[in-house]
Design a protein around this motif. Sequence first.
Motif, mmCIF file in Angstrom:
data_model
loop_
_atom_site.group_PDB
_atom_site.id
_atom_site.type_symbol
_atom_site.label_atom_id
_atom_site.label_comp_id
_atom_site.label_asym_id
_atom_site.label_seq_id
_atom_site.Cartn_x
_atom_site.Cartn_y
_atom_site.Cartn_z
ATOM 1 N N THR A 145 -9.751 -20.573 31.488
ATOM 2 C CA THR A 145 -9.154 -19.411 30.807
ATOM 3 C C THR A 145 -8.407 -18.480 31.761
ATOM 4 O O THR A 145 -7.861 -17.480 31.326
ATOM 5 C CB THR A 145 -10.234 -18.620 30.044
ATOM 6 N N MET A 164 -10.363 -18.272 23.222
ATOM 7 C CA MET A 164 -10.299 -18.671 24.630
ATOM 8 C C MET A 164 -9.153 -19.634 24.906
ATOM 9 O O MET A 164 -8.771 -19.827 26.059
ATOM 10 C CB MET A 164 -11.613 -19.322 25.061
ATOM 11 N N ASP A 218 -11.941 -23.462 20.501
ATOM 12 C CA ASP A 218 -12.209 -22.044 20.684
ATOM 13 C C ASP A 218 -10.853 -21.359 20.769
ATOM 14 O O ASP A 218 -10.230 -21.317 21.834
ATOM 15 C CB ASP A 218 -13.033 -21.808 21.951
ATOM 16 N N LEU A 249 -15.466 -22.660 32.273
ATOM 17 C CA LEU A 249 -14.787 -21.836 31.271
ATOM 18 C C LEU A 249 -13.930 -20.753 31.923
ATOM 19 O O LEU A 249 -12.833 -20.466 31.464
ATOM 20 C CB LEU A 249 -15.793 -21.233 30.303
ATOM 21 N N ARG A 250 -14.422 -20.169 33.011
ATOM 22 C CA ARG A 250 -13.612 -19.172 33.736
ATOM 23 C C ARG A 250 -12.327 -19.812 34.257
ATOM 24 O O ARG A 250 -11.240 -19.266 34.117
ATOM 25 C CB ARG A 250 -14.405 -18.551 34.885
ATOM 26 N N THR A 266 -18.498 -16.871 24.828
ATOM 27 C CA THR A 266 -17.893 -16.529 23.544
ATOM 28 C C THR A 266 -18.737 -17.128 22.437
ATOM 29 O O THR A 266 -19.609 -17.949 22.684
ATOM 30 C CB THR A 266 -16.462 -17.099 23.412
#
Length: 144
Positions: free
Chosen positions: A141, A31, A28, A137-138, A11
Motif C-alpha cells: 500500500t 487498500m 480490499d 500489507l505496508r 483494515t
Amino acid sequence: MDRLSPAPKLTPAPKPVWQNDHYAVLVDEPMGVVWNVRTSHPFASVEELDAVKAALCLFLDGLGRSRYALLVDVRAAPGRNDPSWEAAMVRIRPRWFRGFRRIGVLVQSVVGALQIQRYARQDGIERLITSDEAALLRYLTEEG
C-alpha cells in the motif's frame, strides 16, 4: 481446514469475489489490494493447474489489474517442485503477475520463501516475500 480468507490486521476483512477448490480471490478496495489465497487442496495434474490458473487470470484481468497490488498467500499450499510442475509455473507466473502495481507473497516457512525467491529470479518480476503479513500489507500500500 483450508484458510480461505486472510485475517488482515490493518483494515476490515477483504471481500471474497471468486473461489474454487484451489484459490480464493478477495478484494480490499480501500487498500487497493487483491488477495489470491491458496488452499491446501492439491492439484491432481498439471492440466488441472493450467485450467485453474487460466480461470484465475481471466478473473484478475476483469478486475483491472493496474488498480491493485497483488498479495499471494501461499501459506496453506502443498509443497511441490517436480519438473512438470516447475515448467508449468514458469509458463503461468508472467500472465498471473503482470499488470499489478506491486506484488507480495505471504509464505509460512523459510523453505517456501527460498522457492518463491528462486521463482522471482527466474521471472525477473519484483515481489516482496515474507511471513510478516503486516509488513507485506505496508509494502503493497506504499505510494511510489
